[in-house]
Write a protein that holds these residues in place. Structure first.
Motif, PDB file in Angstrom:
ATOM      1  N   ASN A  50      45.584  67.529  86.493  1.00 20.31           N
ATOM      2  CA  ASN A  50      46.558  68.372  86.582  1.00 20.31           C
ATOM      3  C   ASN A  50      47.610  67.772  87.744  1.00 20.31           C
ATOM      4  N   PHE A  51      46.975  67.234  88.814  1.00 15.16           N
ATOM      5  CA  PHE A  51      47.784  66.981  89.997  1.00 15.16           C
ATOM      6  C   PHE A  51      47.969  65.605  90.112  1.00 15.16           C
ATOM      7  N   LEU A  52      46.923  64.788  89.942  1.00 18.95           N
ATOM      8  CA  LEU A  52      47.006  63.288  90.053  1.00 18.95           C
ATOM      9  C   LEU A  52      47.230  62.712  88.649  1.00 18.95           C
ATOM     10  N   GLY A  53      47.325  63.340  87.595  1.00 18.92           N
ATOM     11  CA  GLY A  53      47.858  62.516  86.510  1.00 18.92           C
ATOM     12  C   GLY A  53      47.061  61.341  85.890  1.00 18.92           C
ATOM     13  N   SER A  54      45.738  61.622  86.108  1.00 25.16           N
ATOM     14  CA  SER A  54      44.673  60.341  85.642  1.00 25.16           C
ATOM     15  C   SER A  54      44.969  60.019  84.431  1.00 25.16           C
ATOM     16  N   TYR A  55      44.994  60.689  83.290  1.00 20.60           N
ATOM     17  CA  TYR A  55      44.999  60.148  81.920  1.00 20.60           C
ATOM     18  C   TYR A  55      45.860  61.379  81.015  1.00 20.60           C
ATOM     19  N   ASP A  56      46.025  60.962  79.908  1.00 17.80           N
ATOM     20  CA  ASP A  56      46.865  61.931  79.023  1.00 17.80           C
ATOM     21  C   ASP A  56      46.269  62.001  77.734  1.00 17.80           C
ATOM     22  N   TYR A  57      45.775  63.006  77.153  1.00 17.44           N
ATOM     23  CA  TYR A  57      45.317  63.375  75.673  1.00 17.44           C
ATOM     24  C   TYR A  57      46.539  63.611  74.826  1.00 17.44           C
ATOM     25  N   ASN A  58      46.096  63.342  73.442  1.00 16.98           N
ATOM     26  CA  ASN A  58      47.234  63.584  72.600  1.00 16.98           C
ATOM     27  C   ASN A  58      46.704  64.145  71.130  1.00 16.98           C
ATOM     28  N   PRO A  59      46.222  65.443  71.344  1.00 19.83           N
ATOM     29  CA  PRO A  59      45.283  65.842  70.233  1.00 19.83           C
ATOM     30  C   PRO A  59      46.193  66.472  69.090  1.00 19.83           C
ATOM     31  N   ASN A  60      47.352  66.424  69.391  1.00 21.70           N
ATOM     32  CA  ASN A  60      48.580  67.080  68.318  1.00 21.70           C
ATOM     33  C   ASN A  60      47.975  68.542  67.877  1.00 21.70           C
ATOM     34  N   PHE A  61      47.685  69.427  68.797  1.00 24.77           N
ATOM     35  CA  PHE A  61      47.416  71.039  68.477  1.00 24.77           C
ATOM     36  C   PHE A  61      48.757  71.755  68.779  1.00 24.77           C
ATOM     37  N   ILE A  62      49.428  71.497  69.926  1.00 25.01           N
ATOM     38  CA  ILE A  62      50.551  71.995  70.084  1.00 25.01           C
ATOM     39  C   ILE A  62      51.679  71.089  69.876  1.00 25.01           C
ATOM     40  N   LYS A  63      52.844  71.563  69.243  1.00 20.91           N
ATOM     41  CA  LYS A  63      53.941  70.834  68.815  1.00 20.91           C
ATOM     42  C   LYS A  63      55.081  70.975  70.071  1.00 20.91           C
ATOM     43  N   HIS A  64      55.228  72.434  70.388  1.00 16.47           N
ATOM     44  CA  HIS A  64      56.425  72.578  71.307  1.00 16.47           C
ATOM     45  C   HIS A  64      56.501  72.217  72.812  1.00 16.47           C
ATOM     46  N   ASN A  65      55.145  71.557  73.295  1.00 14.05           N
ATOM     47  CA  ASN A  65      55.061  71.285  74.623  1.00 14.05           C
ATOM     48  C   ASN A  65      54.025  70.097  74.594  1.00 14.05           C
ATOM     49  N   SER A  66      54.476  69.143  75.242  1.00 11.94           N
ATOM     50  CA  SER A  66      53.562  67.770  75.104  1.00 11.94           C
ATOM     51  C   SER A  66      52.446  68.180  76.153  1.00 11.94           C
ATOM     52  N   PHE A  67      52.792  68.876  77.350  1.00 11.34           N
ATOM     53  CA  PHE A  67      51.777  68.920  78.307  1.00 11.34           C
ATOM     54  C   PHE A  67      50.780  69.857  78.153  1.00 11.34           C
ATOM     55  N   TYR A  68      51.019  70.974  77.331  1.00 13.67           N
ATOM     56  CA  TYR A  68      50.196  72.078  76.904  1.00 13.67           C
ATOM     57  C   TYR A  68      49.255  71.394  75.819  1.00 13.67           C
ATOM     58  N   ASP A  69      49.863  70.543  74.978  1.00  9.05           N
ATOM     59  CA  ASP A  69      48.820  69.823  73.909  1.00  9.05           C
ATOM     60  C   ASP A  69      47.846  68.914  74.604  1.00  9.05           C
ATOM     61  N   ASN A  70      48.308  68.220  75.736  1.00  9.79           N
ATOM     62  CA  ASN A  70      47.510  67.275  76.484  1.00  9.79           C
ATOM     63  C   ASN A  70      46.463  68.275  77.140  1.00  9.79           C
ATOM     64  N   ASN A  71      46.609  69.207  77.796  1.00  8.89           N
ATOM     65  CA  ASN A  71      45.901  70.121  78.545  1.00  8.89           C
ATOM     66  C   ASN A  71      44.728  70.652  77.499  1.00  8.89           C
ATOM     67  N   LEU A  72      45.124  71.003  75.806  1.00 12.29           N
ATOM     68  CA  LEU A  72      43.972  71.278  75.213  1.00 12.29           C
ATOM     69  C   LEU A  72      43.169  70.200  74.818  1.00 12.29           C
ATOM     70  N   GLY A  73      43.725  68.739  74.984  1.00 11.81           N
ATOM     71  CA  GLY A  73      42.686  67.538  74.868  1.00 11.81           C
ATOM     72  C   GLY A  73      41.606  67.746  75.978  1.00 11.81           C
ATOM     73  N   ALA A  74      42.262  68.052  77.292  1.00  6.78           N
ATOM     74  CA  ALA A  74      41.081  68.180  78.466  1.00  6.78           C
ATOM     75  C   ALA A  74      40.313  69.098  78.088  1.00  6.78           C
ATOM     76  N   PHE A  75      40.852  70.447  77.715  1.00  4.25           N
ATOM     77  CA  PHE A  75      39.741  71.293  77.360  1.00  4.25           C
ATOM     78  C   PHE A  75      38.644  70.853  76.620  1.00  4.25           C
ATOM     79  N   ALA A  76      39.136  70.090  75.315  1.00  2.00           N
ATOM     80  CA  ALA A  76      38.011  69.660  74.443  1.00  2.00           C
ATOM     81  C   ALA A  76      36.950  68.999  75.317  1.00  2.00           C
ATOM     82  N   SER A  77      37.475  68.215  76.213  1.00  2.00           N
ATOM     83  CA  SER A  77      36.296  67.444  76.906  1.00  2.00           C
ATOM     84  C   SER A  77      35.468  68.212  77.930  1.00  2.00           C
ATOM     85  N   ASN A  78      36.240  69.085  78.768  1.00  2.00           N
ATOM     86  CA  ASN A  78      35.792  69.529  79.886  1.00  2.00           C
ATOM     87  C   ASN A  78      35.249  71.134  79.640  1.00  2.00           C
ATOM     88  N   ALA A  79      35.342  71.788  78.634  1.00  2.00           N
ATOM     89  CA  ALA A  79      34.995  73.092  78.364  1.00  2.00           C
ATOM     90  C   ALA A  79      34.250  72.967  77.325  1.00  2.00           C
TER      91      ALA A  79
END
Length: 281
Positions: A50-79
């Motif tokens: 979130n703060f240091l921007g280490s990497y980006d995910y592109n799962p294509n779950f969310i269309k209206h906001n690229s970072f929200y989509d990015n965050n869901l990719g992080a959830f898949a990994s970390n949750a």
């Protein structure tokens, strides 16, 4: 849509693995360990993702906001993926060889996702994953020992914080991602989605600390802590709105977070007691 299949496969396989753990062990210790590892992973990701921007995910779950989509990719990994495997390793007392084998597997998955262009590095490198995962998996052994053996108050509090943090983070942030119920605008980043999630992460970390502290107070009238919590949550929202840091976008937004705070106080008390009972068994 193609991108999402790979992330869904990761989520589904993790869910099946955890169901296997529960069927074999049939106890709450495994659930608490999973939540602890999720909470631990969320804190790490708050810093490096979130703060240091280490990497980006592109799962294509969310269309209206690229970072929200990015965050869901992080959830898949970390949750899902990483904490489930950490729970598997510690619950079944797998040897250090398995720890490194699973670390290598996730490095391989990360390499595959890079090649598929559904994940990308900013300053992160595969070597960091290969070096960091054995330490992450090893902490699962430590946290499991804290659950099943007597621990001091500091360790008990830390474990409770991580467990509640995993729940608090999910219930704080997922509605923002899926329902667009509120936006935080601290102005830390140019991307509004990243800006919003960053402050939401700070919010959940502070709120979780409050929940864990307040249940430790011996209240003569139990309802007081709920009333205080509800008023405090509403007041914090109003202060953030007055400072132009929070924008509620739907009618139920503030009511949801007040009710969520009451639910989390209840859950914190229940889990605190259960953790104490486990260590005394």
């Amino acid at each position: 849509m193609y991108n999402s299949y790979w992330f869904l496969a990761l989520i589904i396989s993790s869910f099946i693995t955890f169901c296997f753990i529960l069927l074999k062990k049939r106890n709450t210790e495994s659930l608490f360990l999973l939540l602890t590892m999720i909470g631990f992973g969320f804190i790490i990701e708050t810093v490096i993702f979130n703060f240091l921007g280490s990497y980006d995910y592109n799962p294509n779950f969310i269309k209206h906001n690229s970072f929200y989509d990015n965050n869901l990719g992080a959830f898949a990994s970390n949750a899902f993926a990483l904490p489930v495997i950490a729970t598997l390793i510690a619950t079944f007392h797998l040897s250090w060889i398995w720890l490194f084998l699973f670390s290598g597997l996730f490095v391989g998955i990360e390499w595959l996702f890079l090649k598929l262009n559904i994940y990308s590095h900013n300053w992160w490198r595969l070597a960091y994953t290969g070096f960091g995962l054995p330490f992450y998996f090893a902490t699962a052994y430590i946290f499991r020992n804290w659950i099943v053996h007597p621990v001091n108050e500091i360790k008990h509090f830390l474990q409770l914080y991580l467990i509640i943090g995993s729940i608090s983070c999910s219930l704080q942030i997922l509605p923002i991602i899926f329902l667009s119920n509120r936006v935080y605008t601290p102005g830390w980043f140019e991307d509004q989605g990243r800006d919003s999630i960053a402050l939401a992460a700070i919010f959940y970390l502070c709120a979780t600390l409050y929940y864990c502290l307040i249940i430790k107070v011996n209240w003569k009238m139990k309802w007081v802590k709920y009333a205080l919590t509800g008023v405090l949550m509403y007041t914090v929202d109003q202060v953030l709105i007055s400072l132009d840091l929070l924008h509620s976008l739907v009618w139920w937004d503030q009511m949801y977070y007040v009710c969520l705070s009451l639910l989390l106080i209840l859950l914190t008390g229940i889990i605190d007691r259960r953790l104490s009972q486990i260590t005394l068994e």
